[in-house]
Design an enzyme around this catalytic site. Structure first.
Site, PDB file in Angstrom:
ATOM      1  N   SER A  30     -82.036  49.106 -15.964  1.00  0.00           N
ATOM      2  CA  SER A  30     -80.483  49.152 -16.154  1.00  0.00           C
ATOM      3  C   SER A  30     -80.107  48.866 -17.735  1.00  0.00           C
ATOM      4  CB  SER A  30     -79.950  47.832 -15.236  1.00  0.00           C
ATOM      5  OG  SER A  30     -80.258  48.055 -13.992  1.00  0.00           O
ATOM      6  N   GLY A  44     -89.383  52.662 -12.666  1.00  0.00           N
ATOM      7  CA  GLY A  44     -90.145  51.453 -13.457  1.00  0.00           C
ATOM      8  C   GLY A  44     -90.084  50.254 -12.368  1.00  0.00           C
ATOM      9  N   LEU A  45     -90.947  49.300 -12.590  1.00  0.00           N
ATOM     10  CA  LEU A  45     -90.636  47.928 -11.616  1.00  0.00           C
ATOM     11  C   LEU A  45     -89.500  47.121 -11.811  1.00  0.00           C
ATOM     12  CD1 LEU A  45     -94.154  46.587 -12.535  1.00  0.00           C
ATOM     13  CD2 LEU A  45     -93.481  47.684 -10.386  1.00  0.00           C
ATOM     14  N   SER A  46     -89.140  46.700 -10.789  1.00  0.00           N
ATOM     15  CA  SER A  46     -87.870  45.609 -10.981  1.00  0.00           C
ATOM     16  C   SER A  46     -88.415  44.808 -12.318  1.00  0.00           C
ATOM     17  CB  SER A  46     -87.792  44.807 -10.075  1.00  0.00           C
ATOM     18  OG  SER A  46     -86.740  43.845 -10.104  1.00  0.00           O
ATOM     19  N   SER A 106     -87.384  53.520  -7.890  1.00  0.00           N
ATOM     20  CA  SER A 106     -87.998  54.977  -7.198  1.00  0.00           C
ATOM     21  C   SER A 106     -89.430  54.955  -7.246  1.00  0.00           C
ATOM     22  CB  SER A 106     -87.299  56.272  -8.029  1.00  0.00           C
ATOM     23  OG  SER A 106     -87.300  56.027  -9.404  1.00  0.00           O
ATOM     24  N   SER A 133     -88.179  45.865 -15.141  1.00  0.00           N
ATOM     25  CA  SER A 133     -89.041  46.657 -16.325  1.00  0.00           C
ATOM     26  C   SER A 133     -88.007  47.105 -17.411  1.00  0.00           C
ATOM     27  CB  SER A 133     -89.204  47.767 -15.610  1.00  0.00           C
ATOM     28  OG  SER A 133     -88.702  48.600 -15.152  1.00  0.00           O
ATOM     29  N   GLY A 134     -86.480  46.878 -17.163  1.00  0.00           N
ATOM     30  CA  GLY A 134     -85.466  47.055 -18.280  1.00  0.00           C
ATOM     31  C   GLY A 134     -84.927  48.290 -17.893  1.00  0.00           C
TER      32      GLY A 134
HETATM   33  N1  LIG Z   1     -86.349  46.091 -24.202  1.00  0.00           N
HETATM   34  C1  LIG Z   1     -86.379  44.976 -23.679  1.00  0.00           C
HETATM   35  N2  LIG Z   1     -86.761  43.904 -24.492  1.00  0.00           N
HETATM   36  C2  LIG Z   1     -86.854  42.653 -23.997  1.00  0.00           C
HETATM   37  N3  LIG Z   1     -86.085  42.172 -22.817  1.00  0.00           N
HETATM   38  C3  LIG Z   1     -85.444  43.305 -22.097  1.00  0.00           C
HETATM   39  C4  LIG Z   1     -85.634  44.733 -22.618  1.00  0.00           C
HETATM   40  N4  LIG Z   1     -85.059  45.474 -21.714  1.00  0.00           N
HETATM   41  C5  LIG Z   1     -84.730  44.604 -20.585  1.00  0.00           C
HETATM   42  N5  LIG Z   1     -85.027  43.174 -21.011  1.00  0.00           N
HETATM   43  C6  LIG Z   1     -84.887  42.327 -20.205  1.00  0.00           C
HETATM   44  O1  LIG Z   1     -85.437  42.261 -18.974  1.00  0.00           O
HETATM   45  C7  LIG Z   1     -84.532  41.842 -17.437  1.00  0.00           C
HETATM   46  C8  LIG Z   1     -84.647  43.027 -16.695  1.00  0.00           C
HETATM   47  O2  LIG Z   1     -83.867  44.005 -17.040  1.00  0.00           O
HETATM   48  P1  LIG Z   1     -83.091  44.973 -16.219  1.00  0.00           P
HETATM   49  O3  LIG Z   1     -82.100  44.203 -15.440  1.00  0.00           O
HETATM   50  O4  LIG Z   1     -82.598  45.884 -17.273  1.00  0.00           O
HETATM   51  O5  LIG Z   1     -84.180  45.486 -15.183  1.00  0.00           O
HETATM   52  P2  LIG Z   1     -84.330  46.713 -14.161  1.00  0.00           P
HETATM   53  O6  LIG Z   1     -85.437  47.229 -14.315  1.00  0.00           O
HETATM   54  O7  LIG Z   1     -82.911  47.295 -13.976  1.00  0.00           O
HETATM   55  O8  LIG Z   1     -84.448  45.616 -12.761  1.00  0.00           O
HETATM   56  P3  LIG Z   1     -83.985  46.059 -11.381  1.00  0.00           P
HETATM   57  O9  LIG Z   1     -84.902  47.263 -10.639  1.00  0.00           O
HETATM   58  O10 LIG Z   1     -84.386  44.652 -10.708  1.00  0.00           O
HETATM   59  O11 LIG Z   1     -82.774  46.425 -11.182  1.00  0.00           O
HETATM   60  C9  LIG Z   1     -83.287  41.351 -18.234  1.00  0.00           C
HETATM   61  O12 LIG Z   1     -83.158  39.965 -18.506  1.00  0.00           O
HETATM   62  C10 LIG Z   1     -83.133  42.047 -19.490  1.00  0.00           C
HETATM   63  O13 LIG Z   1     -82.515  41.390 -20.612  1.00  0.00           O
HETATM   64 MG   LIG Z   2     -81.382  47.265 -12.594  1.00  0.00          MG
END
Ligand SMILES: Nc1ncnc2c1ncn2[C@@H]1O[C@H](COP(=O)(O)OP(=O)(O)OP(=O)(O)O)[C@@H](O)[C@H]1O
Ligand SMILES: [Mg+2]
Length: 216
Positions: free
Chosen positions: A45, A38-40, A112, A42-43
């Site tokens: 991690s 999913g996008l950066s 990815s 998107s949640g």
């Molecule tokens: N289910 C959720 N509900 C609300 N906020 C969320 C949720 N999941 C993640 N977030 C918030 O979204 C932001 C980004 O989340 P995260 O770092 O997990 O994204 P990512 O997909 O890993 O991004 P990247 O590809 O840049 O590493 C964080 O501030 C996190 O707290």
């Molecule tokens: Mg991440």
């Protein structure tokens, strides 16, 4: 040329003496790779580490391969060109396969963005051990979150090759599971993934246990 063709002469697979079912018995689980895409922002991690915590709490040996973390070490030589993104995914898939061979449940958290790369990952890990989870969080939400300020920089023209802004994200056509984290809390997301995978990880009580006599 396939990777098979690149092997130097004399490089031959050496079989071990521990079978998959021995490892499954030892760890009380079947290995699986849960591939988050999913996008950066998107949640990925957030979900990956919450899921890891939950799986460990219920007794499963589990490990997260996280995009940013892996770029601190194994993949620190890679950048964000199409070629480097492909190599990033290929190496992660190979590591996931090794960890699965060792008996662990693996959760990967990588953008990815390319369909072919995700297909290759499934092929490397093995389709029977691969679950693709698409975090379909709308870009507007990702952009509003923007915890690293990357969307802002990309929109301001200070960052090229940023997925979703000036680099493609190819939507998964047939993911095993789709979750929109703009409408599901992290703990809801963990519940959804667990519901999808737990039967594939848990070893049932009636399952045949290997005996010494079975060993080579
Ligand atoms: N289910 C959720 N509900 C609300 N906020 C969320 C949720 N999941 C993640 N977030 C918030 O979204 C932001 C980004 O989340 P995260 O770092 O997990 O994204 P990512 O997909 O890993 O991004 P990247 O590809 O840049 O590493 C964080 O501030 C996190 O707290
Ligand atoms: Mg991440």
């Amino acid at each position: 040329m396939s990777s098979e063709d690149l092997k130097p002469a004399g490089v031959i697979w050496h079989n071990g003496h521990v079978r998959t079912e021995d490892r499954n018995h030892l760890l009380g689980q079947r290995p699986l790779t849960i591939w988050l895409t999913g996008l950066s922002a998107s949640g990925k991690s957030t979900l990956a580490f919450a899921l890891e915590r939950r799986l460990v709490d219920i007794g499963h040996a589990c490990y997260v391969l996280d995009g940013d973390n892996i770029r601190h070490g194994l993949n620190k030589d890679l950048r964000f060109s199409h070629e480097d993104r492909t190599e990033n995914v290929r190496r992660i898939a190979e590591v996931a396969r090794l960890m699965n061979d060792a008996g662990l449940v693996v959760i990967t958290a990588f953008i990815s963005p390319y369909r072919d790369d995700r297909r290759l990952a499934r092929e490397i890990v093995g389709a029977e051990r691969f679950v693709e989870v698409y975090l379909s969080t709308p870009i507007e939400t990702c952009e509003a979150r923007d915890p690293k300020g990357m969307y802002k920089r990309a929109r301001a023209g200070q960052l090229s090759g940023f997925t979703g802004v000036n680099d493609p994200y190819e939507l998964p056509r047939t993911p095993d599971l789709t979750i929109d984290t703009s409408i599901a809390s992290p703990s809801d997301c963990v519940g959804k993934v667990l519901a999808e995978v737990i039967a594939r990880i848990a070893v049932s009580k009636g399952e045949k246990q290997p005996t010494l006599k079975d060993s080579p």
